[in-house]
Design a protein around this motif. Sequence first.
Motif: not given
Length: 373
Positions: A96-124
């Motif tokens: 898929x589209x890479x939206x970020x990386x982080x450490x073993x414990x962490x988080x990623x924020x995907x800003x509004x508008x980064x991804x096109x409109x879709x019924x639902x986004x899944x994050x792997x």
Amino acid sequence: MTTTRFPYEESAVRIPRTVLALATAAVLGATAAGPLAAPATAAPVRAAAQAAVQTSASFTAARATANADGSYLISWASNTSQVTVTAATDAAATTGVTVGTGGGTGSVTVPAGTLPGAARWYFRLTAADGSALTVAERSLGLADAHNFRDAGGYRTTDGHWVRTGVVYRSGKLSALTAAEQQVLTDEGITLDVDLRNAAERSDDPDAIPAGVTYQVADVVSLAHGLKFHKDAAATLVKALAAGLFSGSSDLGQSIGYPFMVNFVGADYAFHDALTAVEHNPGATVFHCTAGKDRTGWTNAVLLTLLGVPRATVEADFLASNTYTGDPEAVELSWLDAAFDEVNAIYGSFDGYLHQGLKLTDADIAALKAKLLV
């Protein structure tokens, strides 16, 4: 005309004047029945159920949350050094589209508008050791079915995860717009299991897209008689006392939840709902009216069967207070009453699955093979 409702039906006005209908009928002459006998011989386990379930043991926590501004927050905890997050519109996608990386414990924020409109986004989430886990915002954001949400995304006690995008829970589906019906199609939902009674189904028939099979699993159906596993009067008195002691805001629900376990007819409905999930090749949604009581117990049974810890099951149950917008939609004491009735009748949850719901070892194995990763 007043419609008589059974104890565990949700209604727009929560008053106890009719909730004793089923219990009263039982006290006045219904027959008691022992736990339904499990099939003498379990069916052969399917090849899929025999296969080893792939684990995602690297991840001990993970969640995707859609924020009001259109952004996403993906957070996780794992025992590896790095995690890469990719986004896709298919739950089964491995890229898929890479939206970020982080450490073993962490988080990623995907800003509004980064991804096109879709019924639902899944994050792997892909860990440095190669293990991966897919998460998604649990709610599908349907304005006309606001308690429509994914039943997956929870971790089990043995380190597996319940798959996202395979099983959904909801309230009634009678008001879905064409656009909302398209969301169901886009999510691969091919089966709709309706837990409501005949009057509810007639008053508010489901509006589902072509290609979705409709199945009834009526929790209060009398098709199998008015029978109970143990004395209905005793269950009624015990439930009433427990509701009063706990300070329940709705004694009808305090009484209704144990009867979802004690009433033989309900066993058939829950059996049919769970085996429907097992056999349906696509995604499945099961629902009642508000998606919190009959649906709440169905999902609690499914998650417990899969090995999700009780605290997580309780949190999922109580989430209806958020999704329905009613902070008093459900109370934990109601769910506890159902589990207590399971132990009172069967001695264990496993006994309930096998003797009450007549699920075989093959059924349970197949559900785990399908829904766990």
